[in-house]
Enzyme design. Structure first.
Site, short mmCIF file in Angstrom:
data_model
loop_
_atom_site.label_atom_id
_atom_site.label_comp_id
_atom_site.label_asym_id
_atom_site.label_seq_id
_atom_site.Cartn_x
_atom_site.Cartn_y
_atom_site.Cartn_z
N GLN A 18 -1.53 -5.84 -27.43
CA GLN A 18 -2.21 -6.28 -26.22
C GLN A 18 -3.67 -5.84 -26.22
OE1 GLN A 18 -1.04 -8.15 -23.81
NE2 GLN A 18 1.18 -7.96 -23.72
N ARG A 21 -5.91 -7.92 -28.51
CA ARG A 21 -6.33 -9.19 -27.91
C ARG A 21 -7.38 -8.96 -26.82
NH1 ARG A 21 -0.86 -10.66 -29.07
NH2 ARG A 21 -0.07 -9.70 -27.16
N CYS A 42 17.64 -2.80 -28.08
CA CYS A 42 18.71 -3.35 -27.23
C CYS A 42 19.74 -4.15 -28.04
CB CYS A 42 18.13 -4.24 -26.14
SG CYS A 42 16.98 -3.37 -25.04
N TYR A 275 -3.15 7.57 -20.87
CA TYR A 275 -2.18 6.70 -20.21
C TYR A 275 -0.77 7.02 -20.75
CZ TYR A 275 -6.31 3.76 -19.22
OH TYR A 275 -7.54 3.29 -18.80
N GLY A 278 6.40 3.30 -20.93
CA GLY A 278 7.74 3.37 -21.51
C GLY A 278 8.67 4.34 -20.81
N ASP A 279 9.68 4.79 -21.56
CA ASP A 279 10.76 5.60 -21.01
C ASP A 279 10.29 6.87 -20.33
OD1 ASP A 279 12.35 3.69 -22.13
OD2 ASP A 279 13.31 5.00 -23.60
N LYS A 430 25.32 -26.77 -2.94
CA LYS A 430 24.89 -25.50 -2.33
C LYS A 430 25.15 -24.42 -3.39
CE LYS A 430 27.39 -25.67 1.48
NZ LYS A 430 27.90 -27.05 1.52
#
Length: 441
Positions: A18, A21, A42, A275, A278-279, A430
């Site tokens: 990030q 960029r 994951c 900064y 994350g976890d 619905k």
């Protein structure tokens, strides 16, 4: 601008990309303990069960690609040992050679993640005990299963990873026992949801030992506190993650009530040049505004974007976290966003609950499933405080709608007016979401 990033998995590798960029001319160094970067943790349980055929599929990029394609200096198998905030330097050690060197920074980003909590068992001896947090952990488990051909196992802990491991060990044909000190799996969710999950696991052959624990181990035999003996070939422990805050704590940064590193709305710590994402980052809860730490991939990726924007001088604030999450369990999907009945009660928040049991789509369509949905809401403001769902089809869509409704401050009554896409393969005239709104009225 010279930027050093500590930690190279989900948060670290994402924030590096990030920033590249957002700040094309910046000098970026990414430091990670492991030989791999940016892999999908994951997906690891599904590699064990064979649904994902190769662990290499979890690796989205390589250190070489980061260096060559993104011009990011990537130091794998390196560790940052200390931070000197006054001089804005860090000490880095090559974990293979033990060589140490000092690097300066203009901005420092911590994405240290955490460590698996490893329970201590009396008499463990040579009985294998595994945790699943890193790609190295995964490879160790895969090698053991391939070489030793186990036939049985015990899982300690019935949270997300615990139940996903249970499913995948069952897929391998292993006799699987799940040991949980509480009276049910997934205590983060409402009892009405976890009762359905318990039955699904029982129907698929998982043996439960609730409100129980391992007192001691004799050879391969687990002697349980409730007096039952369970014989297994190995143990897999999934009893929580300890945030890795030592580097930050040693540097004098504030550790909060959730045992995470305290950050502001731009993910800055006490030191505006440092900064955390994350976890290990302590943010806030969407509903209560109180400190909240969420150990999920979406939150790390969002925080990475917030940091890159702030560094580029185009700041946006991070929202409070809902903690939206979802898991697969055999034929079922279970998901939640916001608070459960238990957490709302513990917070002293008055609420009402509306539920809906129905089909995922038109009942006359051959491919339809069942759903159980629950929404907790403030009885006065009608604001949605949390939602959960379980079923064999369409849960993901509904929880995502409810998470969006929460962030948009849509009331529970407004759910009836949402104009949702309808066609028999996908919904009903619905939708179940609409039905929740009608029932709440």
């Amino acid at each position: 601008m010279k930027i050093i990033i500590v930690g190279a998995i989900a948060g670290g590798s994402t924030v590096a990309s990030q920033i590249r960029r957002a700040l094309p001319e910046s000098q970026i160094t990414l430091v990670g303990r492991e030989p791999d970067i940016g892999y999908g943790t994951c997906g690891m349980p599904y590699v064990i069960g064979g649904l994902i055929s190769d662990s290499e599929k979890l690796v989205g990029t390589t250190p070489e690609d980061f260096i060559e394609e993104r011009n990011i200096n990537t130091l794998v198998q390196h560790e940052v040992l200390s931070i000197d905030r006054s001089n804005k330097t860090v000490v880095i050690q090559n974990m293979e050679t033990e060589e140490r060197f000092t690097e300066s920074y203009d901005k420092l980003i911590l994405s240290p993640g955490g460590f698996s909590r490893v329970p201590e068992f009396k008499g463990l001896g040579d009985l294998p005990l595994f945790t699943l947090k890193t790609l190295s952990d995964l490879e160790t488990i895969l090698e053991y299963i391939e070489k030793e051909k186990p036939t049985s196992c015990a899982i300690v802990g019935g949270g997300f990873i615990g139940i996903e491991l249970a499913e995948n060990f069952i897929h391998l044909g292993l006799k699987t026992a799940l040991i949980e000190r509480n009276d049910r799996v997934m205590k983060i969710m409402d009892v009405e949801i976890t009762d359905i999950l318990n039955k699904e696991m029982e129907d698929n052959g998982v043996e439960f030992y609730f409100e129980d624990a391992i007192e001691r181990i004799e050879g391969k035999k687990l002697i349980m506190k409730n007096g039952v003996n369970v014989e297994v070939d190995f143990i897999a422990a999934s009893v929580g993650i300890i945030p890795d805050t030592k580097l930050a704590s040693d540097a004098g940064l504030t550790i909060g009530s959730t045992k995470g590193i305290v950050v502001n709305r731009y993910m800055q710590t006490d030191d505006p040049d440092i900064y955390t994402i994350g976890d290990a980052a302590e943010c806030t809860d969407w509903v209560t505004g109180k400190p909240k730490r969420v150990q999920l991939a979406w939150h790390a990726h969002r925080a990475a974007y917030i940091v890159s924007r702030h560094l580029a001088g185009k700041p946006i604030e991070i929202n409070g976290f809902l903690g939206t999450t979802i898991t697969k369990l055999f034929s079922l999907t279970a998901a939640m966003t916001g608070h459960s009945a238990k957490s709302l009660t513990e917070e002293g928040i008055s609420f009402k609950t509306v539920t809906h049991d129905g089909r995922s789509n038109a009942g006359y369509y051959p491919d339809h499933g069942t759903l159980h949905l629950r929404v907790h809401y403030d009885s006065e403001t009608r604001r949605i405080l949390g939602a959960q769902g379980v079923g064999d089809k369409g849960v993901n869509k509904r929880i995502d709608i409810l998470a969006t409704a929460m962030m948009g401050n849509i009331t529970v009554d407004d759910l009836s007016a949402l104009e949702l896409a309808y066609s028999p393969p996908y919904s009903s005239p619905k939708d179940p979401i609409n039905m929740l709104g009608y029932k709440a009225k």
